[in-house]
Motif scaffolding. Structure first.
Motif, short mmCIF file in Angstrom:
data_model
loop_
_atom_site.label_atom_id
_atom_site.label_comp_id
_atom_site.label_asym_id
_atom_site.label_seq_id
_atom_site.Cartn_x
_atom_site.Cartn_y
_atom_site.Cartn_z
N LYS A 89 0.98 -1.99 -1.76
CA LYS A 89 1.19 -3.38 -1.32
C LYS A 89 0.61 -3.65 0.07
O LYS A 89 1.19 -4.38 0.87
CB LYS A 89 2.68 -3.73 -1.34
N THR A 90 -0.52 -3.04 0.35
CA THR A 90 -1.13 -3.24 1.67
C THR A 90 -1.61 -4.68 1.86
O THR A 90 -1.69 -5.16 2.99
CB THR A 90 -2.32 -2.28 1.86
N ASP A 91 -1.90 -5.37 0.75
CA ASP A 91 -2.34 -6.75 0.87
C ASP A 91 -1.21 -7.67 1.33
O ASP A 91 -1.45 -8.72 1.92
CB ASP A 91 -2.91 -7.25 -0.47
N PRO A 95 -2.20 -8.86 5.53
CA PRO A 95 -3.02 -9.93 4.94
C PRO A 95 -4.31 -10.19 5.70
O PRO A 95 -5.22 -10.83 5.17
CB PRO A 95 -2.08 -11.15 5.02
N LYS A 98 -9.07 -8.86 4.60
CA LYS A 98 -9.58 -9.63 3.47
C LYS A 98 -10.49 -8.79 2.59
O LYS A 98 -10.46 -8.87 1.37
CB LYS A 98 -10.34 -10.86 3.98
N ASP A 99 -11.33 -7.97 3.24
CA ASP A 99 -12.27 -7.11 2.52
C ASP A 99 -11.70 -5.70 2.48
O ASP A 99 -11.48 -5.08 3.52
CB ASP A 99 -13.63 -7.12 3.23
N LEU A 100 -11.45 -5.18 1.28
CA LEU A 100 -10.84 -3.86 1.14
C LEU A 100 -11.72 -2.74 1.69
O LEU A 100 -11.25 -1.64 1.95
CB LEU A 100 -10.51 -3.58 -0.33
N VAL A 103 -10.40 -1.61 5.00
CA VAL A 103 -8.97 -1.26 5.01
C VAL A 103 -8.63 -0.25 6.10
O VAL A 103 -7.55 -0.29 6.70
CB VAL A 103 -8.53 -0.76 3.62
N SER A 106 -8.42 -1.72 10.14
CA SER A 106 -7.34 -2.54 10.66
C SER A 106 -6.51 -1.74 11.67
O SER A 106 -5.90 -0.72 11.32
CB SER A 106 -6.44 -3.04 9.52
N ARG A 131 -4.25 -0.95 -2.68
CA ARG A 131 -3.82 -2.31 -3.00
C ARG A 131 -3.40 -2.36 -4.45
O ARG A 131 -4.08 -1.81 -5.32
CB ARG A 131 -4.96 -3.30 -2.74
N GLU A 136 -4.53 -10.13 -10.68
CA GLU A 136 -5.92 -9.98 -11.11
C GLU A 136 -6.02 -9.94 -12.64
O GLU A 136 -5.21 -9.30 -13.30
CB GLU A 136 -6.55 -8.71 -10.52
N ILE A 143 -10.50 -2.37 -5.35
CA ILE A 143 -9.14 -1.86 -5.61
C ILE A 143 -9.22 -0.51 -6.28
O ILE A 143 -8.51 0.44 -5.92
CB ILE A 143 -8.32 -2.85 -6.46
#
Length: 306
Positions: A89-91, A95, A98-100, A103, A106, A131, A136, A143
């Motif tokens: 649940k990293t999204d 938040p 935006k672009d995985l 990741v 960050s 994620r 989806e 992902i």
């Protein structure tokens, strides 16, 4: 996790819990229970311990749950079982990513991962943010990439564990893994944080196999050091860090000459070897090994003269 007894998880690690057992949050599994496996085989035992933690719970995780993680991880270490963690649940928690593909870039996510690593004792390079699929309709390559990367490392750790714990009887040679396992058990350092290397001794030219082992060890050492430094450093008012300034300050503080301090760049998000990064690391290692060789010659000369 909060309702499962640590005793039961420890029994599961050893293979004493049979399929179909419903974990009881009040009383642990006893030897008289029909789901208790008195004689577990290697196939019954756990080959890799994976902690799956929702990223949005990291900030509210209680000390009790953290202590449970630590107790279970320490038991796994005693059993020489490798440990990894997956942050799901990293999204939701991050938040801003935006672009995985970004990741691991960050800063907020890295700080959370570092705190979790410090709290439970799982190294940063064994924590994998992923994620979840939720709304989806179609498969998403980004992902999938994160999930497959985590699964690849989990399966590799499990495979390594099976090789490490296989029966060594009838083998006359000494396997490095046996000594690594003994060292791991004695000092408590996980197997995946122990790196066997071969020294340069009589070699005239550089050797790719020796270099590969040294670079692999140095890459993880530098990454751990960098992660720790970033986690503990004072963030106030720092827009950029000049290497030479810190080198001079470090030299003045500890008394090591500037020409004996070697700045290197860490491997972090690179998927392939980088000649420039390797050059800095190998240059540092060359000087380290040269100093060690000079010291041994000095000691030998003193011994011969006496």
């Amino acid at each position: 996790m909060g309702g499962v007894l640590v005793q039961d998880i420890k029994l599961a690690l050893k293979g004493h819990v049979q399929d179909g057992y419903n974990f009881n949050p009040v009383s642990p599994l006893s030897e008289g229970d029909r789901h208790y496996n008195k004689n577990p085989t290697p196939n019954d035992r756990v080959q890799v311990l994976v902690c799956v933690v929702p990223a949005d719970t990291l900030s509210i995780m209680s000390n009790e749950v953290v202590q449970k993680f630590r107790n279970i991880r320490e038991e796994a270490s005693n059993l020489k079982i490798p440990q990894l963690a997956i942050l799901t649940k990293t999204d939701i928690e991050f938040p801003e990513v935006k672009d995985l593909k970004d990741v691991y870039r960050s800063r907020y996510m890295k700080e959370k991962m570092q705190k979790f690593s410090v709290d439970v004792g799982i190294p940063m390079n064994c924590i994998f943010p992923v994620r979840n699929y939720s709304q989806e309709i179609n498969m998403n390559n980004d992902i999938n990439s994160l999930i497959l990367d985590a699964m690849k490392d989990i399966l590799q750790c499990a495979d390594d564990f099976l090789e490490f714990t296989q029966d060594q009887s009838g083998r006359s040679e000494r396997k490095p893994v046996v000594w690594m396992e003994k060292f791991s058990a004695n000092v408590g350092i996980p197997m995946n944080c122990i790196f066997p290397v071969r020294n340069y001794s009589q070699e005239i030219n550089m050797n790719d196999d020796i270099d590969s082992l040294i670079l692999d060890a140095m890459k993880d050492i530098l990454q751990c050091a960098d992660d720790y430094f970033e986690f503990t450093q004072d963030q106030s008012g720092r827009s950029e860090r000049k290497p030479v300034v810190w080198m001079e300050k470090f030299s003045a503080n500890v008394g090591i000459p500037m020409n004996c301090i070697f700045p290197v760049r860490n491997y972090s998000q690179e998927t392939d070897m980088n000649d420039d990064i390797n050059s800095l690391i190998l240059n540092a290692m060359k000087h380290i090994l040269h100093c060690g060789h000079d010291f041994l010659e000095f000691i030998q000369d003193k011994a011969d003269s006496s």
